[in-house]
Design a protein around this motif. Structure first.
Motif, short mmCIF file in Angstrom:
data_model
loop_
_atom_site.label_atom_id
_atom_site.label_comp_id
_atom_site.label_asym_id
_atom_site.label_seq_id
_atom_site.Cartn_x
_atom_site.Cartn_y
_atom_site.Cartn_z
N LEU A 62 -10.76 25.53 -2.99
CA LEU A 62 -11.48 24.66 -3.91
C LEU A 62 -12.96 25.05 -3.96
CD1 LEU A 62 -9.96 21.16 -3.01
CD2 LEU A 62 -9.23 22.79 -4.76
N PRO A 63 -13.60 24.93 -5.12
CA PRO A 63 -15.00 25.32 -5.23
C PRO A 63 -15.93 24.43 -4.42
CG PRO A 63 -14.26 24.22 -7.24
CD PRO A 63 -13.05 24.46 -6.40
N HIS A 64 -15.52 23.20 -4.20
CA HIS A 64 -16.34 22.27 -3.42
C HIS A 64 -15.41 21.35 -2.66
CE1 HIS A 64 -19.38 19.38 -2.19
NE2 HIS A 64 -18.64 18.42 -2.73
N ALA A 65 -15.58 21.25 -1.37
CA ALA A 65 -14.76 20.34 -0.57
C ALA A 65 -15.67 19.61 0.41
CB ALA A 65 -13.69 21.11 0.20
N GLY A 66 -15.32 18.39 0.69
CA GLY A 66 -16.13 17.59 1.59
C GLY A 66 -16.45 16.26 0.95
N PRO A 67 -17.11 15.36 1.68
CA PRO A 67 -17.51 14.08 1.09
C PRO A 67 -18.32 14.31 -0.19
CG PRO A 67 -17.88 14.08 3.46
CD PRO A 67 -17.51 15.48 3.10
N GLY A 68 -18.04 13.54 -1.19
CA GLY A 68 -18.71 13.72 -2.47
C GLY A 68 -17.92 14.54 -3.46
N ILE A 69 -16.78 15.12 -3.05
CA ILE A 69 -15.95 15.87 -3.99
C ILE A 69 -15.38 14.90 -5.04
CG2 ILE A 69 -13.86 15.62 -2.58
CD1 ILE A 69 -13.00 18.39 -3.56
N TRP A 70 -15.24 15.38 -6.27
CA TRP A 70 -14.66 14.58 -7.35
C TRP A 70 -13.37 15.26 -7.82
CZ3 TRP A 70 -16.31 9.86 -9.17
CH2 TRP A 70 -17.55 9.42 -8.68
N VAL A 71 -12.34 14.44 -7.99
CA VAL A 71 -11.03 14.93 -8.40
C VAL A 71 -10.56 14.12 -9.61
CG1 VAL A 71 -8.63 15.31 -7.71
CG2 VAL A 71 -10.47 15.54 -6.02
N ASP A 72 -10.16 14.82 -10.67
CA ASP A 72 -9.57 14.18 -11.85
C ASP A 72 -8.05 14.37 -11.81
OD1 ASP A 72 -12.02 13.40 -12.84
OD2 ASP A 72 -12.24 15.14 -14.15
N PHE A 73 -7.34 13.36 -12.27
CA PHE A 73 -5.88 13.43 -12.33
C PHE A 73 -5.41 12.90 -13.68
CE2 PHE A 73 -1.71 11.48 -12.12
CZ PHE A 73 -0.94 12.43 -11.45
N THR A 74 -4.60 13.68 -14.37
CA THR A 74 -3.92 13.21 -15.57
C THR A 74 -2.56 13.87 -15.62
OG1 THR A 74 -4.19 12.75 -17.94
CG2 THR A 74 -4.72 14.99 -17.20
N ALA A 75 -1.67 13.32 -16.41
CA ALA A 75 -0.29 13.84 -16.46
C ALA A 75 0.28 13.62 -17.86
CB ALA A 75 0.58 13.13 -15.42
N ASP A 76 1.36 14.35 -18.13
CA ASP A 76 2.07 14.23 -19.41
C ASP A 76 1.17 14.63 -20.57
OD1 ASP A 76 4.55 13.03 -18.25
OD2 ASP A 76 3.12 11.50 -17.66
N THR A 77 0.65 15.85 -20.49
CA THR A 77 -0.22 16.41 -21.52
C THR A 77 0.63 17.21 -22.51
OG1 THR A 77 -0.57 18.41 -20.22
CG2 THR A 77 -2.09 16.61 -19.84
N GLY A 78 -0.04 17.81 -23.49
CA GLY A 78 0.63 18.79 -24.34
C GLY A 78 1.66 18.23 -25.29
N ASP A 79 1.43 17.05 -25.83
CA ASP A 79 2.30 16.52 -26.88
C ASP A 79 1.55 16.67 -28.20
OD1 ASP A 79 4.17 15.23 -28.42
OD2 ASP A 79 4.41 13.52 -27.09
N GLY A 80 1.10 15.58 -28.80
CA GLY A 80 0.34 15.69 -30.03
C GLY A 80 -1.08 16.20 -29.78
#
Length: 602
Positions: A62-80
């Motif tokens: 990962l480019p940045h790891a440790g306290p303060g890291i930000w993670v985005d999560f999404t799912a079920d992409t690529g429809d319309g």
């Protein structure tokens, strides 16, 4: 400009902006069903996960790891294109100001990591589908920034990614390629990443709900289990909400995830000991993440004496808001037990963990009820027939055939001349004859249902659907008795066929929508929402790890995607830009705090 206008610039854009999949169009439904069946066959006899052990292993960088890291999560992409590009554009913004926080608008930075939680393309994986429905929109939303550190991109495959045997998924996400400003960093269809001291991120390839393959288990034992320490918290990303499946699909719905938690995260083999001897790692799953169901919902662990949202509680979140059609929320279970008492896994572990639905639903239950009923309402723009015109056309021919068959049956009782056996019948007499016929069919259906309950005879759902369609044909026939005048035979037959086709298409599709509303669970029940292809209520999760070790989850909603775009210059061509700027974003519910350590083990 609208999507169709935008699609004319395919060469300049490098992809084709697509409309949402029309799931009940007969050709689309047949193709998807065929690919799903083939995927199941190939999964049984040629599991591609078995050969991934030859690919480079190790935890992802990962480019940045440790306290303060930000993670985005999404799912079920690529429809319309509209919802996919809107979500991608919000994810790509360096800073995002969202509404709904207690202290006013909240500004959050872009994630250092983006996790796609399954079903990255619809309706089935292929190189072309990924390019047009996922890669193109994401590249356009976040052009490469050479001077900036590229956020990492991780993905787990869902069932739609498996429909070509995982070939396209591995080519897209496991080769270190750039997808616009994001950089793919995994080398297999599963991964382990250390987010910060005491926190791990795991992506599990559940492969259509089958057993976890041995090479994958060996990878997790080597890269995760061996390094876990007491008090470590694990975030597990999986392609489907097994916790909900314990109610909707049977008590064994959570077995695969429970096995993974018990044998990979909570225990490990004792070094130098005999087979089967294990010791506790002291680590635990603190958060389960998934998509697959295209809504937002959350379940939290119930602990006697603890408050409703105690940070020590295990959380299970479904956030399938990346771009696919909206799914209902009003029929979700209020309480769960993991694993359930009737599960095959229950005897192998401690008593089940009680879970209760917490926080907000997105869409909320009241809106969900209103929306899912529209499948049978021809006065709504998302009605089954308007959204799936090929289905509407096909239903016209089905109803015409049923009307001809009914006319033939009546002709046996009251010999006339084909359709005239009904058209020349007084309306009251026609009602009586068709009522008797429907009553007989209803008795057959009840007998079928009784046999199914007592002896397991299959096909009741199909019989019920046929009853609804035959009922629509009877109503159409009664309408013909009233509206068709006594013209000459040829003209009368021609007008009857045309009117029967159009009225049958309308009433037959309404009847099929009503039939869908009778179904509570299963594939047919899911058509109530997929048939409408609604693109409202999208969003994602944005998470960070605080300096005190707690994981904070911000559920972010996008009520309506942008549906109009402008074109602007980009290196090598053009790119779409959201007309009117980013769509409105807001917190679905207040931030969720998850402590690194949970409740003491029982």
């Amino acid at each position: 400009m609208k999507r169709r206008e935008l699609a004319r610039y395919e060469r300049e854009l490098g992809f084709v902006p697509t409309r949402a999949v029309r799931w009940l169009d007969p050709p689309e439904l047949a193709r998807t069903a065929a690919k799903a069946a083939l995927a199941k066959v190939f999964a049984d006899y040629g599991d591609k996960r078995e050969i991934q052990s030859v690919l480079p292993g190790g935890p992802v960088d990962l480019p940045h790891a440790g306290p303060g890291i930000w993670v985005d999560f999404t799912a079920d992409t690529g429809d319309g294109f509209a919802p996919t590009f809107s979500v991608a554009s919000v994810l790509a913004r360096p800073e995002l100001t969202i509404e709904g926080a207690d202290a006013g608008p909240l500004t959050l930075p872009r994630g250092d990591v983006l996790v796609l939680g399954g079903d990255e393309v619809y309706p089935a994986a292929s190189a072309r589908a990924y390019e047009n429905r996922t890669l193109g929109p994401y590249r356009a939303a976040f052009p490469t920034e050479p001077a900036a550190t590229a956020p990492a991109l991780l993905a787990v495959p869902g069932n739609h990614d498996w429909y070509d045997g995982l070939t396209s998924f591995l080519r897209v996400f496991a080769r270190g390629a750039r997808i616009g400003g994001w950089r793919t960093v995994q080398t297999r269809s599963y991964f382990v990443a250390r987010l910060a001291p005491g926190w791990w991120l795991v992506g599990l390839d559940s492969q259509l709900g089958e057993y976890i393959d041995e090479p994958q288990l060996a990878y997790f034992r080597r890269e995760l289990t061996a390094h876990l320490e007491p008090g470590d918290g694990v975030v597990v990303c999986t392609a489907s909400p097994g916790w909900v499946h314990t109610v909707t699909k049977g008590p064994d719905g959570f077995n695969q995830l429970h096995f993974f938690e018990r044998t990979i995260i909570r225990t490990r083999p004792v070094p130098g000991a005999g087979d089967g001897e294990t010791e506790p790692t002291g680590a635990a799953v603190r958060l389960w993440l998934t998509g697959d169901l295209h809504h937002y919902s959350r379940y939290g662990q119930v602990q006697p004496g603890a408050s409703g949202d105690d940070p020590r509680a295990v959380q299970a979140i479904t956030c399938g808001l990346g771009g696919a059609y909206l799914a209902q929320t009003h029929d979700l279970p209020e309480e769960l037990e993991l694993p359930p008492a009737r599960s095959r896994m229950r005897s192998k572990d401690v008593p089940g963990m009680p879970m209760r639905r917490r926080g907000a639903l997105y869409p909320d239950a009241a809106r969900s009820r209103r929306l899912f009923r529209r499948v049978a309402n021809p006065f709504c723009a998302t009605w089954l027939g308007w959204r799936n015109l090929a289905f509407l056309v096909g239903m016209g021919w089905v109803q015409l055939a049923l009307i001809a068959a009914l006319a033939g049956i009546v002709d046996l009782v009251r010999p006339r001349q084909g359709i005239n056996a009904i058209l020349d019948t007084p309306p009251t007499e026609a009602v009586r004859i068709l009522g008797i016929l429907l009553a007989a069919l209803a008795l057959v259906l009840l007998a079928h249902a009784a046999l199914a309950r007592w002896w397991g005879v299959p096909g009741v759902v199909a019989s019920l659907g046929a009853f609804f369609l035959i009922s629509a044909a009877c109503v159409t026939l009664l309408a013909l008795v009233v509206v068709i005048p006594p013209w000459p035979a040829v003209a009368r037959l021609a007008v009857t066929v045309v009117v029967a086709w159009w009225l049958g298409a309308l009433l037959g599709t309404v009847a099929f929508g009503l039939f869908l509303l009778t179904q509570r669970t299963g594939t047919v029940a899911s058509w109530r929402m997929s048939a409408q292809a609604m693109d409202a209520c999208k969003g994602f999760l944005r998470m960070t790890i605080r300096s005190d070790g707690a994981l904070i989850v911000y559920p972010i909603g996008i009520d309506e995607p942008r549906r109009e775009w402008d074109l602007e210059a980009a290196p090598g061509g053009l790119r779409p830009a959201l007309r009117g700027g980013l769509p409105r974003t807001h917190l679905i519910e207040p931030p969720i705090v998850i402590a690194q350590k949970g409740f003491p083990a029982p």
